[in-house]
Design an enzyme around this catalytic site. Structure first.
Site, PDB file in Angstrom:
ATOM      1  N   LYS A   1       0.840  -1.202   0.000  1.00 20.32           N
ATOM      2  CA  LYS A   1       0.000   0.000   0.000  1.00 20.32           C
ATOM      3  C   LYS A   1       0.877   1.255   0.000  1.00 20.32           C
ATOM      4  O   LYS A   1       1.387   1.668   1.071  1.00 20.32           O
ATOM      5  CB  LYS A   1      -0.883   0.056   1.260  1.00 20.32           C
TER       6      LYS A   1
ATOM      7  N   HIS B   1      13.583  -6.649  -4.871  1.00 27.71           N
ATOM      8  CA  HIS B   1      13.462  -7.908  -5.628  1.00 27.71           C
ATOM      9  C   HIS B   1      13.555  -7.728  -7.146  1.00 27.71           C
ATOM     10  O   HIS B   1      13.702  -8.727  -7.854  1.00 27.71           O
ATOM     11  CB  HIS B   1      12.127  -8.602  -5.324  1.00 27.71           C
TER      12      HIS B   1
ATOM     13  N   ASP C   1      14.791  -5.712   5.775  1.00 29.69           N
ATOM     14  CA  ASP C   1      13.472  -6.223   5.377  1.00 29.69           C
ATOM     15  C   ASP C   1      13.434  -7.712   5.741  1.00 29.69           C
ATOM     16  O   ASP C   1      14.457  -8.390   5.696  1.00 29.69           O
ATOM     17  CB  ASP C   1      13.366  -6.050   3.851  1.00 29.69           C
TER      18      ASP C   1
ATOM     19  N   HIS D   1      12.403 -10.051   4.064  1.00 26.40           N
ATOM     20  CA  HIS D   1      12.656 -10.881   2.879  1.00 26.40           C
ATOM     21  C   HIS D   1      14.110 -10.719   2.431  1.00 26.40           C
ATOM     22  O   HIS D   1      14.743  -9.684   2.693  1.00 26.40           O
ATOM     23  CB  HIS D   1      11.707 -10.476   1.745  1.00 26.40           C
TER      24      HIS D   1
ATOM     25  N   ASP E   1       8.662  -4.838   7.392  1.00 22.05           N
ATOM     26  CA  ASP E   1       7.951  -6.102   7.576  1.00 22.05           C
ATOM     27  C   ASP E   1       8.707  -7.029   8.526  1.00 22.05           C
ATOM     28  O   ASP E   1       8.253  -8.140   8.817  1.00 22.05           O
ATOM     29  CB  ASP E   1       7.662  -6.799   6.231  1.00 22.05           C
TER      30      ASP E   1
ATOM     31  N   ARG F   1       1.786  -8.274   8.423  1.00 25.06           N
ATOM     32  CA  ARG F   1       0.831  -9.171   7.725  1.00 25.06           C
ATOM     33  C   ARG F   1       1.529 -10.296   6.970  1.00 25.06           C
ATOM     34  O   ARG F   1       0.947 -11.349   6.750  1.00 25.06           O
ATOM     35  CB  ARG F   1       0.004  -8.366   6.729  1.00 25.06           C
TER      36      ARG F   1
HETATM   37  O1  V1P Z   1       4.840 -15.953  -2.003  1.00 20.98           O
HETATM   38  C1  V1P Z   1       4.755 -15.308  -3.048  1.00 20.98           C
HETATM   39  C2  V1P Z   1       4.588 -15.923  -4.419  1.00 20.98           C
HETATM   40  C3  V1P Z   1       3.449 -16.849  -4.514  1.00 20.98           C
HETATM   41  N1  V1P Z   1       4.344 -17.976  -4.765  1.00 20.98           N
HETATM   42  C4  V1P Z   1       4.142 -18.712  -5.929  1.00 20.98           C
HETATM   43  C5  V1P Z   1       5.473 -17.041  -4.735  1.00 20.98           C
HETATM   44  N2  V1P Z   1       4.793 -13.970  -3.060  1.00 20.98           N
HETATM   45  C6  V1P Z   1       4.892 -13.162  -1.863  1.00 20.98           C
HETATM   46  C7  V1P Z   1       5.700 -11.918  -2.213  1.00 20.98           C
HETATM   47  C8  V1P Z   1       6.225 -11.152  -1.046  1.00 20.98           C
HETATM   48  C9  V1P Z   1       6.950  -9.906  -1.514  1.00 20.98           C
HETATM   49  C10 V1P Z   1       7.663  -9.137  -0.435  1.00 20.98           C
HETATM   50  C11 V1P Z   1       8.227  -7.851  -0.968  1.00 20.98           C
HETATM   51  C12 V1P Z   1       9.198  -7.126  -0.052  1.00 20.98           C
HETATM   52  O2  V1P Z   1      10.348  -7.888   0.241  1.00 20.98           O
HETATM   53  C13 V1P Z   1       9.743  -5.824  -0.695  1.00 20.98           C
HETATM   54  C14 V1P Z   1       8.790  -4.795  -1.102  1.00 20.98           C
HETATM   55  O3  V1P Z   1       8.613  -6.832   1.176  1.00 20.98           O
HETATM   56  C15 V1P Z   1       3.487 -12.832  -1.427  1.00 20.98           C
HETATM   57  C16 V1P Z   1       2.891 -13.037  -0.201  1.00 20.98           C
HETATM   58  C17 V1P Z   1       3.503 -13.642   0.983  1.00 20.98           C
HETATM   59  N3  V1P Z   1       2.696 -13.894   1.992  1.00 20.98           N
HETATM   60  O4  V1P Z   1       4.670 -13.852   1.053  1.00 20.98           O
HETATM   61  N4  V1P Z   1       2.579 -12.269  -2.215  1.00 20.98           N
HETATM   62  C18 V1P Z   1       1.446 -12.132  -1.484  1.00 20.98           C
HETATM   63  N5  V1P Z   1       1.642 -12.569  -0.240  1.00 20.98           N
HETATM   64  C19 V1P Z   1       0.219 -11.553  -2.001  1.00 20.98           C
HETATM   65  C20 V1P Z   1      -0.960 -11.659  -1.242  1.00 20.98           C
HETATM   66  C21 V1P Z   1      -2.136 -11.111  -1.756  1.00 20.98           C
HETATM   67  C22 V1P Z   1      -2.150 -10.475  -2.997  1.00 20.98           C
HETATM   68  C23 V1P Z   1      -0.982 -10.371  -3.714  1.00 20.98           C
HETATM   69  C24 V1P Z   1       0.204 -10.907  -3.223  1.00 20.98           C
HETATM   70 ZN    ZN Z   2       9.750  -7.685   2.562  1.00 18.48          ZN
HETATM   71 CA    CA Z   3      16.409  -8.656   4.270  1.00 19.35          CA
END
Ligand code: V1P
Ligand code: ZN
Ligand code: CA
Length: 415
Positions: A32, A178, A213, A215, A302, A308
């Site tokens: 957001k 990323h 972060d 991640h 995060d 979250r």
């Molecule tokens: O886990 C995944 C994808 C789904 N798998 C096939 C791989 N994506 C995560 C991405 C997290 C990105 C973090 C970015 C940052 O490091 C820097 C800005 O913070 C993901 C998650 C999760 N719980 O990890 N995507 C989503 N949740 C998501 C949920 C709802 C709608 C869109 C994306």
């Molecule tokens: Zn992150």
């Molecule tokens: Ca990190």
């Protein structure tokens, strides 16, 4: 040599543009951009904070600047997601004001708009560049402008440091760690951090990148995996398919870059005490060994408790102590944003850390005149209580092992 934090009155350049909070990944998406506007609002409303900052307006980075790291075709492809406002403005201006003559400053944008309006079939490219083909990296109105703002500010952070205008530069709209050379990933399309570091490398010999972060900072690590001029250091949650799945302890870099990538993989639940102990042990040794000319910190929020997406358990004060610790080395510092999905805590955290840069330890309630006041309903304190009940899955012996492994790797760089 570790320098003492002799003065708290550092010149702090702070980058902001009110348009950044208007971008929207989509209703269900956890990222957001509004949290940047919320942080800014706290910064403006907290006592002396805003008056002590050198405030810079974020500009949009130009295509040529983005191509310093990214594949030119990828940048051109992304440029089709200009805001509707901009497309309409350029089209209208070019058709009505100039008898068909396109002004020099709009030529590039006009060319791109015409290119993409003729070519409606971008499906294959979406899949190739991983844009709009998964929930993580949707297309949305103004996506390209959003990337341009984020990158423009991080590049200009480098400029304020290089020209000596600032000791610390802050871009909470950046930190999109990323993004790859020609691929979007994990909510990131353009890697503002790589662009910032490349700018620093025009003058500085060595740049240290620290990523708190939750991640793994995979895009930045990958970009500099083969060089000894950038050391990348990421602390992150790792295991059980946690995104992105890279950042093992034994990923150390390649060729002349061997041992210039440092990874600290963590299990869920780590709290301030053990995290800070680990952070200080690792960063002090890295600073002594690598002796960087500048430090870039990705301050993803995060890693805070109650996020979250992330499952680490840091308090805002704990997160902030990482910043204070890096500041006391007395090396020019750039702070960038990043993740953070419980948005009230993100704004609290980054406002607090803006204060720390100025030597101010803010601990006041959310000001009642804050436009986002209602977003904090239920708890108007700046700091949330420590979550005592969360189990730290990292055993002391695991953390000691990480430290000794990292020290062993760094020994290879001593001469
Ligand atoms: O886990 C995944 C994808 C789904 N798998 C096939 C791989 N994506 C995560 C991405 C997290 C990105 C973090 C970015 C940052 O490091 C820097 C800005 O913070 C993901 C998650 C999760 N719980 O990890 N995507 C989503 N949740 C998501 C949920 C709802 C709608 C869109 C994306
Ligand atoms: Zn992150
Ligand atoms: Ca990190």
């Amino acid at each position: 040599m570790i320098q003492a934090d002799s003065d708290s009155s550092r010149r702090v350049a702070y980058f902001y543009n009110r348009l950044i909070g208007k971008f929207h990944y989509g209703k269900e998406h956890p990222m957001k951009p509004k949290r940047i506007a919320m942080a800014h609002s706290l910064i403006v409303n907290f006592g002396q904070l805003y008056r002590s900052l050198d405030v810079y307006l974020i500009r949009e980075a130009q295509l040529e600047e983005l191509k310093k790291f990214h594949d030119p075709e990828y940048v051109t492809y992304l440029s089709q997601y200009m805001s509707d406002n901009k497309v309409n403005f350029v089209k209208e201006y070019c058709s009505t004001n100039n008898d068909g003559v396109i002004p020099e400053n709009l030529l590039e944008e006009y060319r791109l708009i015409t290119k993409w309006s003729q070519n409606k079939n971008t499906k294959n490219l979406n899949a190739e560049y991983k844009v709009g083909d998964s929930a993580d990296n949707p297309t949305f109105s103004g996506l390209f402008s959003y990337c341009q703002f984020s990158a423009g500010a991080s590049i200009d952070c480098a400029h304020t440091i290089l020209t000596g205008q600032a000791d610390i530069a802050i871009n909470w709209s950046g930190g999109l760690h990323h993004a790859k050379k020609k691929e979007a990933a994990g909510f990131c399309y353009i890697n503002d951090i790589v662009l910032c570091i490349l700018e620093l490398l025009r003058i500085y010999v060595r740049v240290l990148y620290v990523d708190i972060d939750c991640h793994h900072g995979d895009g930045v690590e990958e970009a500099f995996y083969l060089t000894n001029r950038v050391m990348t250091l990421s602390f992150h949650q790792y295991g059980d398919d946690f995104f992105p799945g890279t950042g093992q302890l034994n990923s150390v870099g390649l060729g002349v870059g061997r041992y210039y990538a440092v990874n600290v993989p963590l299990k869920p639940g780590i709290s301030d005490g053990p995290y800070l102990d680990l952070f200080k042990k690792v960063t002090s040794r890295v600073m002594e060994t690598f002796r960087p000319d500048c430090v870039v910190v990705q301050c993803g929020a995060d890693s805070l408790s109650l996020d979250r997406l992330g499952a680490l358990n840091l308090s805002i004060k704990g997160h902030g102590q990482c910043i204070t610790y890096m500041k006391q080395f007395g090396v020019p510092l750039i702070l960038l944003g990043g993740g953070g999905y419980t948005i009230q805590n993100v704004s609290r955290c980054w406002a607090y850390e803006t204060g720390l840069c100025l030597g101010q330890n803010i601990d006041e309630p959310i000001p009642t005149n804050d436009v986002y006041y209602k977003n904090y309903s239920g708890d108007y304190h700046l700091h949330f209580p420590i979550q005592e009940h969360v189990e730290n899955k990292n055993k002391a012996e695991d953390l000691n092992k990480i430290v000794s492994q990292v020290y062993d790797h760094l020994k290879n760089l001593e001469n």
